[in-house]
Design an enzyme around this catalytic site. Structure first.
Site, PDB file in Angstrom:
ATOM      1  N   SER A 102       6.519   6.150  -1.447  1.00  6.69           N
ATOM      2  CA  SER A 102       7.782   5.518  -1.851  1.00  6.69           C
ATOM      3  C   SER A 102       8.549   4.915  -0.675  1.00  6.69           C
ATOM      4  CB  SER A 102       8.680   6.532  -2.588  1.00  6.69           C
ATOM      5  OG  SER A 102       8.008   7.081  -3.708  1.00  6.69           O
ATOM      6  N   ARG A 103       7.841   4.642   0.396  1.00  7.21           N
ATOM      7  CA  ARG A 103       8.437   4.059   1.602  1.00  7.21           C
ATOM      8  C   ARG A 103       9.471   4.999   2.242  1.00  7.21           C
ATOM      9  NH1 ARG A 103       4.568   1.349   0.922  1.00  7.21           N
ATOM     10  NH2 ARG A 103       4.368  -0.888   1.241  1.00  7.21           N
ATOM     11  N   LEU A 104       9.438   6.281   1.905  1.00  4.98           N
ATOM     12  CA  LEU A 104      10.325   7.258   2.532  1.00  4.98           C
ATOM     13  C   LEU A 104       9.603   7.867   3.731  1.00  4.98           C
ATOM     14  CD1 LEU A 104      11.853   8.948  -0.652  1.00  4.98           C
ATOM     15  CD2 LEU A 104      12.802   7.107   0.765  1.00  4.98           C
ATOM     16  N   GLN A 153       0.852  -1.187   0.000  1.00  2.00           N
ATOM     17  CA  GLN A 153       0.000   0.000   0.000  1.00  2.00           C
ATOM     18  C   GLN A 153       0.884   1.231   0.000  1.00  2.00           C
ATOM     19  OE1 GLN A 153      -3.112   0.093   2.996  1.00  2.00           O
ATOM     20  NE2 GLN A 153      -2.911   2.316   3.214  1.00  2.00           N
TER      21      GLN A 153
END
Length: 215
Positions: free
Chosen positions: A191-193, A10
């Site tokens: 972006s998983r940042l 997600q």
């Protein structure tokens, strides 16, 4: 497995956390986030994953409900003779994790637990629903039982003993207060940042310092 777990993902887009917005005291931010979780009608917003350490040094987790935050300490109640209770009797170090998926937020806390005063446990016990008070008296929490029928029979018998009387708190049931020394706030980002900020208590100065962590 028939489900392709590797492709379940997600994108997190609901918010961010800026360093300039961080308060000096992490408990201020915790209260803000908890209030927002309640207002957003997050399911079980006070549910917290409690981690303790076994005598063998292995981790052990379960979920309880936060019942108070006072004077910078997190309070929950349980059976002192439960598995977590026996762990804390030998090693008071503890972790608490709040996970609010609906808000894409997590808070991870580490600290030390100690029992609250008996009168505080008495006061809270009186506010619990009648059936919960009876259940606390008869449940050998964390220990094996033969069947659900067995525990229900004990419940009925114990309930009959207290008809017309105030159900007393058993001595093996009460609260713990956790004094935090480390608190991490996690906000999901694209972006998983993710945004991660860690507060650590400076013991000699009794103040909190924070820094950003890599996602």
């Amino acid at each position: 497995m028939k489900i392709d777990l590797a492709n379940i993902r997600q994108e997190y887009t609901k918010g961010g956390l800026k360093e300039n917005d961080l308060p000096l005291d992490p408990l201020t931010l915790f209260e803000k986030w908890l209030n927002e979780a309640v207002e957003a009608k997050v399911e079980e917003p006070t549910a917290v994953i409690v981690g303790t350490v076994t005598p063998e040094g292995t981790p052990s987790t379960r979920t309880v409900l936060l019942k108070a935050l006072r004077e910078g300490k997190f309070v929950f109640y349980t059976n002192y003779e439960s598995r977590k209770g026996s762990h804390l009797a030998q090693n008071p170090h503890i972790s608490l994790s709040f996970v609010w998926h609906e808000l894409e937020r997590q808070i991870h806390i580490e600290g030390v637990a100690c029992k609250v005063k008996p009168e505080e446990s008495d006061a809270y016990f009186k506010t619990r629903p009648y059936k919960s008070r009876v259940g606390a008296r008869i449940s050998p929490q964390s220990r094996p039982i033969n069947s659900r029928v067995e525990i229900m029979r004990q419940f009925v018998t114990e309930a009959a003993r207290w008809i017309g009387r105030e159900v007393e708190r058993p001595s093996n049931w009460g609260g713990y207060e956790v004094t935090p020394t480390r608190i991490e706030f996690w906000q999901g980002r694209p972006s998983r940042l993710h945004d991660r900020f860690l507060y650590t208590l400076q013991e000699n100065e009794n103040i909190w310092q924070h820094r950003r962590l890599a996602p």
